[in-house]
Design an enzyme around this catalytic site. Structure first.
Site, PDB file in Angstrom:
ATOM      1  N   HIS A 126      41.880  49.145  47.160  1.00  0.00           N
ATOM      2  CA  HIS A 126      41.125  48.109  47.855  1.00  0.00           C
ATOM      3  C   HIS A 126      42.074  47.403  48.830  1.00  0.00           C
ATOM      4  CE1 HIS A 126      42.180  44.590  44.995  1.00  0.00           C
ATOM      5  NE2 HIS A 126      42.983  45.587  44.744  1.00  0.00           N
ATOM      6  N   ASP A 203      48.217  48.004  40.014  1.00  0.00           N
ATOM      7  CA  ASP A 203      47.123  47.048  40.184  1.00  0.00           C
ATOM      8  C   ASP A 203      46.143  47.298  39.039  1.00  0.00           C
ATOM      9  OD1 ASP A 203      44.690  45.897  40.776  1.00  0.00           O
ATOM     10  OD2 ASP A 203      44.618  46.606  42.848  1.00  0.00           O
ATOM     11  N   GLN A 206      40.991  46.208  37.673  1.00  0.00           N
ATOM     12  CA  GLN A 206      39.806  46.812  37.058  1.00  0.00           C
ATOM     13  C   GLN A 206      40.101  47.359  35.669  1.00  0.00           C
ATOM     14  OE1 GLN A 206      36.755  46.679  38.283  1.00  0.00           O
ATOM     15  NE2 GLN A 206      37.449  45.635  40.127  1.00  0.00           N
ATOM     16  N   LYS A 229      38.219  38.981  36.046  1.00  0.00           N
ATOM     17  CA  LYS A 229      37.618  40.297  35.783  1.00  0.00           C
ATOM     18  C   LYS A 229      37.588  40.600  34.285  1.00  0.00           C
ATOM     19  CE  LYS A 229      38.385  41.946  40.266  1.00  0.00           C
ATOM     20  NZ  LYS A 229      37.392  42.416  41.204  1.00  0.00           N
ATOM     21  N   CYS A 367      35.412  46.343  49.665  1.00  0.00           N
ATOM     22  CA  CYS A 367      36.800  46.060  50.103  1.00  0.00           C
ATOM     23  C   CYS A 367      37.655  47.325  50.037  1.00  0.00           C
ATOM     24  CB  CYS A 367      37.426  44.936  49.285  1.00  0.00           C
ATOM     25  SG  CYS A 367      36.600  43.363  49.491  1.00  0.00           S
TER      26      CYS A 367
END
Length: 409
Positions: A126, A203, A206, A229, A367
């Site tokens: 993203h 990252d 998620q 999240k 994104c």
């Protein structure tokens, strides 16, 4: 078979926002990849802080300041345990994943990456894991390289290995794609990068709500994720970094807390992690972040993942019957994200028609515009599931899609 720990009705009772109507229909919230809803324990923790403990932290000697400081640092301990970090000093509080990545690009990147050096990201990223590195490359004369993906939305590992060289200084990839749900082979990516002495940032935005994170087992150098999240408040996140790297990095921002001594002749900086936490942080939200972590750990991440896999399998089976349904991203290993198009219906129109039925999905490029360009599409409709979603909601969602398709015929 779902573990007995997942009692869907009991879990749903803990999320007050779910018990409402939207546009005259019961809310079905399938936008969890954007942000998750908050259980009552998180809301209560936030309220408790402002009702009883509101005070600035670390420097006050009065009771409220000490209570707030203790609760704040307890969250740091909880995050360190959540990530299996070696020590709490390796956990820096940020505004979220985006700030965590920017922090590494701004501090580690500016000090250790120079002209001609190479940074590798993937085509699945993203914008928050693309733009900070583009800015760094522009400033330092470094080169950004991109791992390609195949038609299923999986990274092509052989092509990644070809990109690695002694010029590679940093690899930054997501654990799970927000746009497609692809689960990347991060352990193998890290191992390969370390063979050329490159550092790796994961990252985990998620991944945090879906996968057991273990920075020691992965041996990643940095990991960033966001509280919101993973059932926590917005505006809060954490960056993990190995101690030796954090100590070698210059401060991120100047201000209170990040210093030991200040005079007009010079400043000495605080130890990690405070060196990177200038100014008054999001205290109440950080404290409530711990309640979110406790919520996840009480349910058990394996139980959560198992249940979400069942939701995915159920949805994929029903969606096959929807005329014109085309999934975008069909990786062999996926988290609970279904990104799709329906022939003849623009994603934005579909999103609005589903909203009219009380169903919240995400539409657009998520994104991840470079990834959409690879698939030669403007965007998708994305339904993303969480542990509080029920199969009955998926059935209702698929029935709604069928009705929309009939309407467009």
């Amino acid at each position: 078979m779902v573990d007995a720990a997942i009692d869907i009705q009991e879990i749903r009772k803990q999320f007050p926002i779910l018990h409402q109507e939207v546009n005259g229909k019961p809310l079905v919230y399938f936008d969890n990849a954007a942000t998750s809803q908050k259980p009552q324990c998180v809301i209560d923790a936030l309220t408790h802080y402002y009702e009883t403990d509101n005070s600035n932290i670390h420097r006050g000697i009065h009771t409220l300041a000490e209570r707030a400081t203790t609760a704040f640092e307890n969250t740091r301990k909880a995050v360190a345990k959540f990530l299996n970090a070696n020590e709490t000093e390796e956990i820096i509080f940020t505004k979220g994943t985006t700030e965590g990545i920017n922090l590494v690009a701004t501090t580690y990147g500016r000090k250790f990456i120079g002209a001609g050096d190479e940074i590798i990201v993937s085509a699945l990223e993203h914008h928050s894991n693309i733009v900070p590195w583009q800015m760094l490359c522009e400033e330092k004369g470094a080169v950004l390289k991109v791992i390609p993906v195949n038609e299923k939305g999986e990274l092509i590992f052989e092509e990644y290995v070809k990109l690695l060289s002694d010029k590679t200084k940093l690899v930054s990839v997501n654990y799970i794609s927000n746009a497609l749900g692809t689960i990347n082979p991060v352990k193998e990516i890290i191992n390969a990068a370390h063979k050329v002495d490159a550092k790796v940032l994961i990252d985990a935005a998620q991944a945090a709500p879906h996968v057991k994170l273990d920075v020691k087992a992965l041996d990643c150098d940095f990991m960033a994720f966001s509280a919101h999240k993973v059932y926590g408040p917005t505006g809060v996140g954490a960056l993990y970094g190995k101690r030796d790297l954090l100590e070698a990095m210059p401060p991120y921002q100047g201000g209170g807390e990040m210093i030991k001594d200040v005079s007009f002749s010079g400043t000495t900086y605080n130890d990690i992690p405070y060196k990177f936490e200038a100014g008054t942080p999001n205290i109440g939200e950080v404290i409530a972040f711990k309640a979110a972590i406790d919520f996840v750990e009480n349910l058990g991440q394996e139980n959560i993942a198992h249940y979400e896999d069942e939701l995915m399998a159920y949805a994929n089976e029903l969606l096959k019957e929807v005329p014109g349904f085309t999934p975008i991203g069909t990786a062999d290993k996926k988290a609970s994200v279904i990104s799709f198009l329906i022939e003849g219906i623009h994603p934005f129109d579909l999103g609005q028609l589903l909203d009219a039925k009380g169903i919240a999905v995400r539409t657009g490029h998520h994104c991840a515009q470079p990834l959409m360009e690879i698939f030669n599409i403007e965007g998708t409709v994305r339904a993303s599931f969480s542990v509080y979603n029920a199969k009955e909601e998926i059935k209702y969602f698929v029935d709604a899609l069928q009705a929309v398709v009939k309407m467009f015929k």
